[in-house]
Every structure is written in C-alpha cells, then in structure tokens.
Design a protein around this motif. Structure first.
Motif, PDB file in Angstrom:
ATOM      1  N   PRO A  12      36.355  44.191  38.290  1.00  0.00           N
ATOM      2  CA  PRO A  12      36.433  42.972  37.470  1.00  0.00           C
ATOM      3  C   PRO A  12      35.977  43.214  36.036  1.00  0.00           C
ATOM      4  O   PRO A  12      34.959  43.871  35.799  1.00  0.00           O
ATOM      5  CB  PRO A  12      35.484  42.003  38.199  1.00  0.00           C
ATOM      6  CG  PRO A  12      35.427  42.501  39.606  1.00  0.00           C
ATOM      7  CD  PRO A  12      35.522  43.994  39.498  1.00  0.00           C
ATOM      8  N   THR A  14      34.695  41.599  32.320  1.00  0.00           N
ATOM      9  CA  THR A  14      33.987  40.429  31.820  1.00  0.00           C
ATOM     10  C   THR A  14      34.964  39.531  31.074  1.00  0.00           C
ATOM     11  O   THR A  14      36.027  39.991  30.630  1.00  0.00           O
ATOM     12  CB  THR A  14      32.854  40.826  30.875  1.00  0.00           C
ATOM     13  OG1 THR A  14      33.420  41.465  29.722  1.00  0.00           O
ATOM     14  CG2 THR A  14      31.871  41.773  31.557  1.00  0.00           C
ATOM     15  N   GLY A 345      40.245  44.598  40.443  1.00  0.00           N
ATOM     16  CA  GLY A 345      40.702  43.975  39.200  1.00  0.00           C
ATOM     17  C   GLY A 345      42.046  44.544  38.799  1.00  0.00           C
ATOM     18  O   GLY A 345      42.216  45.031  37.686  1.00  0.00           O
ATOM     19  N   PRO A 355      33.517  38.532  41.029  1.00  0.00           N
ATOM     20  CA  PRO A 355      33.003  39.791  40.486  1.00  0.00           C
ATOM     21  C   PRO A 355      31.701  40.265  41.124  1.00  0.00           C
ATOM     22  O   PRO A 355      31.569  41.448  41.467  1.00  0.00           O
ATOM     23  CB  PRO A 355      32.819  39.479  39.001  1.00  0.00           C
ATOM     24  CG  PRO A 355      33.893  38.471  38.709  1.00  0.00           C
ATOM     25  CD  PRO A 355      33.947  37.618  39.939  1.00  0.00           C
TER      26      PRO A 355
END
Length: 380
Positions: A12, A14, A345, A355
């Motif tokens: 994942p 940000t 991701g 996440p």
C-alpha cells in the motif's frame, strides 16, 4: 537452512504518494523535486515496515509505479490512446457482483493505452532512481536482500494491447527486446529480478476466454519464449517469476488449473517460483507440486503464497506454518521461501486489504515461517 520470508512486491502507498502519482498520471502540474523526495521517503518507510514485520527479502513496494504492468507506458515509447477493457470471464458470469464492484469503486481506473508505435526504451533513469531508493532504504534498515518487480512481455501485451505490430508474436518480440535492459539493470544492481506473469494464468479467462485450454497454452508458451529471450545471459538464480489468476475478490470459477499451466510456468528461466496457494480457489493446488515432484528441477525454489491478498483476515501463524510444511516435505526446507498470493497494492491507491492489516499479514507470514523452521529443526 531456514525458510526465509518475502512477498510478491506491491504494498500500500500512502495517500500523499498516491496523490503525486495521479497528478503526474493525469498531466496535472506537480513539483518534480517534491515528487522525487516523496518517493524516496515513501520507499524508506515501506522498507522499514517490511523489516519491522520480519520480512527477509524486501522490495520497494512498487512505490513510484501506477501499476505493476502499465508503468511501462511512461518508460517506453510507442503507447497512446486507450486499450479496450474486458472484465474477467468469471465476473461476467455474476453480473450483479460485477455491477456492485463497479459501484463500490472495486475496479481501479487508470490509463491503459494501446501500442501504436515502435516500443523503445526512454532510458533507465526512473528505474535507477527506484533502485537507489530501495538500496538506500535497505542499508538504513538492515535488510540484506531485496528484489525489484518488472513487467513481463506477456503481461504488457495483456494490458497494453497491440495496434501497431503485424502480429502478437511480433509485438512480443519487440517487447522482449525493449525489456532486456531493464531486467539486466536490476540484476546488475545486486537485486533479485521479479517478473510478474499473470498472463500465464489470468489472461486465460480475461483475454482468451474463447479458446480451448490447449490453444491458450500455445500462446502462453510463446509468452515464455519471449520472456526467456529477454533473460538471455542472466543467471536464473537471480530471477523470480510470479504467476496468478487475478488479484481480486471474486468467484474465480474460470481459472485455468495450476496442473494445466505447471509445465509452462516451470519453463521460465527463473529459479524462484511464486504462486497462489492461500485463497479458496487454489489452496488445494499444493498437491500438484506433490504429485509432479519429479518434474521440478533441482534448481527451482518454491515460493508459495501463504497469506491471501484479497481478504482482511490475518492468517494465524499456525496456518502459515502448516502451508509451508507441505512444501518443505515436497522439496526440502532449503528450497522453500514463504510468500504472499499476490501484491497488496497492485494499483496505486487501490487494494482490498487495509494498509495496516497488510503489514499485519506480513508479520503473520514471518511468524509462521519462524514456527515452521522451529518444527523442521526439531525433526533433525
């Protein structure tokens, strides 16, 4: 030799990272220096979290990439416009579910251009930046081994379809020639090269649903030959290859069996084989490796997915250890690495798993590998 832990690659991003990636993707104004700084910081953080979770062989999380396959449109010439979208055959069988996925934002939206001209590298600057970010983060956090993902010629042809070359084989040959330098650059940097090849399974029910399995396997074999051509001269022990049937929650009732693609998969000039064994549609296929053990070359290392990447369940370490034990019994613990079914991701800003839960799963993966190692050492 202890079973190590790794994963398929993408993790994942940000929100700040996603925002910058999509600003560039959509042609919006953005600060190139700020973008570079954000990718460096994000890579450093994602490596820190992998090491904290106990992962032995880490990646950059594919931090700077919009997706594992379509990033090539930014690094190679010859792509423009948009490719036709085709839902997997299993989702078409359940239209109400497909509609729900679309309504809930369950299908990512990103540019998927056609090949409309000669495919040529624009240079390795973006790749070298990714490599530098990963190696710096590894040094900072004490990770001893790392890998970097790269798209295979076959998966590029799946998502960025041909509207220029005279045939699929000609397109694959051009992609093979173009990708060769990227593959070599990753290996020369001291990293493992991971080749993502869902085209060897997913494309059966996504692009070639009208063919027989036998006809599809001929196409898949052509994909492998193109890939091996690009790998010529690269030590297979530095290469990982990942196969999957699509990293989405769905019925998957149209997936071609592992038993059917087994020989094709093993034909890639890569020592490490990453594949799904956790999700409910493929959990039983460890038996294929058991029953066809004699066909597995001695230099092949099995990297089964022992945690799922489409569910927010965190696997118990006991389950992970049990799964790893099956493969250790087949080829020995020195030829097994604990992995994940797919990436967390796959597309920037899109993922079924929260996440923080994704990293909890990596922790469970590492804990399960430690448990399996303890049990295997007790046998000695």
């Amino acid at each position: 030799m202890a079973i190590k832990s790794t994963h398929v690659g993408s993790l994942p991003r940000t929100q700040a990272t996603v925002d910058m990636i999509f600003a560039r993707e959509n042609g919006m104004p953005y600060d190139a220096d700020a973008f570079a700084a954000q990718m460096t910081a994000a890579c450093n953080e994602v490596v820190r979290r992998q090491v904290e979770a106990g992962i032995d062989i880490v990646s950059d999380g594919e931090t700077s990439k919009i997706s594992y396959a379509t990033y090539v449109k930014d690094r190679y010439t010859g792509f423009s416009g948009d490719s036709p979208r085709n839902a997997p055959a299993d989702l078409k069988l359940f239209p109400s579910f497909l509609k729900r996925l679309a309504a809930d934002g369950g299908t990512p939206k990103y540019a998927r251009p056609m090949c409309t001209g000669p495919v040529k590298s624009k240079g390795q600057d973006d790749l070298l930046t990714d490599i530098a970010n990963l190696k710096s983060a590894m040094d900072t956090h004490g990770a001893r081994q790392g890998f970097m993902n790269a798209a295979s010629p076959g998966v590029i042809s799946l998502f960025l379809q041909n509207d220029y070359y005279a045939s699929r084989d000609e397109y694959l040959a051009a992609l093979s020639d173009a990708m060769r330098e990227e593959y070599r650059t990753i290996v020369d940097a001291g990293l493992f090269l991971q080749l993502d090849c869902p085209d060897l399974a997913l494309s059966r029910h996504m692009l070639f649903a009208d063919l027989t399995d036998a006809d599809f396997l001929k196409i898949a074999q052509n994909h492998v030959e193109a890939l091996n051509g690009a790998l010529q001269g690269i030590d297979p022990s530095r290469v990982r290859v990942h196969i999957c049937w699509g990293n989405y929650e769905g019925p998957h009732v149209c997936d071609i069996p592992m038993d059917a693609v087994f020989s094709t998969f093993l034909g890639v000039n890569a020592s490490q084989l990453l594949f799904e064994t956790s999700n409910p549609r493929h959990a039983h296929e460890w038996q294929v490796f058991r029953d066809r053990k004699s066909e597995i070359p001695d230099d092949k290392i099995l990297v089964p997915g022992v945690v799922d990447t489409t569910s927010n369940f965190v696997e118990h370490p006991e389950v992970v250890a049990e799964r790893l034990g099956r493969f250790a019994d087949i080829v020995g613990p020195d030829r097994v690495i604990a992995g994940s079914d797919c990436g967390f991701g796959t597309f920037a800003g899109f993922g079924a798993v929260d996440p923080d839960i994704a990293f909890a799963k990596l922790g469970a993966l590492s804990d399960g590998a430690a448990l399996a190692n303890a049990r295997l050492s007790d046998r000695v």
